[in-house]
Write an enzyme that holds these catalytic residues in place. Structure first.
Site, short mmCIF file in Angstrom:
data_model
loop_
_atom_site.label_atom_id
_atom_site.label_comp_id
_atom_site.label_asym_id
_atom_site.label_seq_id
_atom_site.Cartn_x
_atom_site.Cartn_y
_atom_site.Cartn_z
N GLY A 16 0.84 -1.19 0.00
CA GLY A 16 0.00 0.00 0.00
C GLY A 16 0.87 1.24 0.00
CG PHE A 20 2.56 12.51 4.46
CD1 PHE A 20 3.47 13.50 4.12
CD2 PHE A 20 1.22 12.83 4.49
CE1 PHE A 20 3.05 14.78 3.82
CE2 PHE A 20 0.79 14.11 4.20
CZ PHE A 20 1.71 15.09 3.86
CG ASP A 132 -10.59 10.10 6.24
OD1 ASP A 132 -11.53 10.49 5.50
OD2 ASP A 132 -9.50 9.72 5.79
CG ASN A 137 -9.76 5.11 5.85
OD1 ASN A 137 -8.82 4.78 5.13
ND2 ASN A 137 -10.03 6.36 6.13
CG ASP A 150 -5.81 6.21 7.19
OD1 ASP A 150 -5.19 6.95 7.98
OD2 ASP A 150 -5.82 6.39 5.97
CB THR A 170 -13.52 11.35 1.97
OG1 THR A 170 -12.25 10.74 2.24
CG2 THR A 170 -13.82 11.25 0.49
#
Length: 445
Positions: A16, A20, A132, A137, A150, A170
């Site tokens: 994955g 970052f 998020d 996720n 996440d 999102t």
């Protein structure tokens, strides 16, 4: 070929990639257990002023210990990198299942929603708000149980602070009060996202989905949506209580759990007694730690693409059926996809570069690795694809394609368009017909 060992972990392929960090598969040499290793470059997080956020993510993942949340085992550091060792979840993203099936049954959707609400309730009791929540996720383990991952945008409740102020998440899944740039209750905002997820599970598409942000925000603020005819009246009633644009009147988690629809076949997650968690090492991983934690041996890979052996190829293909490598007519695409070519490696790379540029993407290439970058369809964030060429046999190469940033559904659409421009270099064995995904008649790799 690169050989790497981090502490007691043997590091394998990248599974994955994000803005970052990269996530690699690794094996605990003491136990033989497979783990996911999230690798972050200190220089990158310092450059982008992400230190506090990364510390927060590590702290939160150490705090939350629940069967429906990806577990953090430990954190290691070298002078240049931070390594977050996570539970390796083998069932893929829940989003993959939605893309594959179109929509899930109400019974199956309810089971995932029950596990989601259990885990979110646990987080809130710990003072943690995810912020998020979306299908990308949400992972599935080998038994098909949901796992939240996440926590990079999560927030911890601080003493005396009742409202959060950062707009994140999102857009399609974000609560209207978060978009208003006013203070908001993290618990109510997470509940809204859970409602959008339940809708997507049962419908197979988003309740709020517009290509331009102003129209999208307008519909979210007005909770302008309708439920498909196949939703039961009980499910529709619950979703409308969750997708209430007023956070003060929006249904709370305790009332969701008491709702008649939610209670059907409900089995509460048993997570036992809370473990004591020590966060002292979180600060330590950002200090200058000598390289005794990490030993790396690197070979010379300037001669061409990395060579992938048969075992690695089978492992990446999740079984002995390698047909997905050759059949471009598959009806769905996961966030990580592969195809095979008999063209020379340099021709493959130059072709990928040309096609990427023709699609308006910025291209970065080095050592048979490539990154394509652009802006997402609704201009709400970055869209990026990572590619790598491997040699799997003499004159036979595999191109590994991964979503690095952006929405999974957008990647699904991109990949089909991308492959349509690569037909002249994609190789399909003559033994595979358009109506068959079997490799039994295909030449061996």
């Amino acid at each position: 070929m690169v050989m790497r060992k981090v502490g007691k972990y043997e590091v394998g392929r990248t599974i994955g990639e994000g803005t970052f960090a990269k996530v690699k598969f690794a094996k605990n040499t003491d136990t033989g257990e497979g783990v996911a290793m999230k690798v972050l470059a200190k220089s990158s997080i310092l450059k982008h002023k992400m230190v506090d956020q990364i510390k927060m993510e590590i702290s939160i993942m150490k705090l939350v210990r629940h069967p429906n949340i990806v577990r953090l085992h430990e954190v290691l550091a070298s002078q240049t990198k931070i390594y977050i060792i996570l539970e390796f979840v083998t069932g893929g993203e829940l989003f993959d299942k939605i893309v594959h099936q179109g929509r899930l049954s109400e019974r199956e959707s309810r089971r995932y929603f029950q596990q989601l609400i259990d885990a979110v309730e646990y987080c809130h009791k710990k003072g943690v708000y995810h912020r998020d929540l979306k299908p990308e996720n949400l992972l599935l383990d080998s038994q098909g149980n949901l796992k939240i991952s996440d926590f990079g945008l999560s927030a911890l409740r601080r003493q005396g602070v009742e409202l959060l102020h950062t707009t994140c998440g999102t857009p399609n899944y974000v609560a209207p009060e978060v978009l208003s740039h006013k203070g908001y209750d993290g618990s109510a905002a997470d509940v809204w996202s859970c409602g959008v997820i339940l809708y997507v599970l049962m419908a197979g598409y988003l309740p709020f989905n517009e290509t331009d942000l102003p129209t999208l925000y307008k519909k979210i603020n007005a909770a302008e949506f309708s439920c498909p005819s196949w939703f039961s009246s009980e499910a529709t009633a619950l979703i409308k209580k969750i997708l209430d644009p007023d956070p003060d009147t929006r249904i709370r988690i305790e009332d969701i759990k008491n709702h008649e629809w939610f209670q059907k076949n409900y089995v509460a997650a048993g997570h036992g007694r809370d473990e004591s968690v020590n966060l002292d090492d979180v600060q330590a991983v950002f200090d200058d730690i000598e390289d005794q934690y990490v030993s790396e041996q690197r070979g010379n890979n300037d001669m061409g693409p990395l060579i992938m052996n048969a075992f690695e190829m089978i492992t990446l293909s999740q079984g002995l059926n390698l047909s997905a490598l050759f059949d471009r007519r598959q009806d769905y695409v996961k966030r990580q996809t592969r195809f095979v070519s008999r063209e020379p490696a340099k021709v493959i790379i130059s072709t990928l570069e040309t096609v990427g540029e023709s699609m308006g993407l910025k291209v970065r290439a080095r050592n048979y690795k490539m990154r394509l970058e652009g802006v997402s369809a609704n201009k709400a964030g970055q869209f990026a694809i990572a590619l790598e060429v491997f040699e799997v046999a003499p004159d036979l190469f595999m191109v590994d394609v991964r979503k690095a940033a952006g929405d999974t559904l957008e990647y699904h659409k991109f990949y089909k368009q991308f492959c349509s421009k690569l037909e002249h270099i994609i190789w399909s064995p003559s033994g595979i017909s358009s109506k068959s995904e079997s490799l039994s008649r295909a030449p061996s790799c």
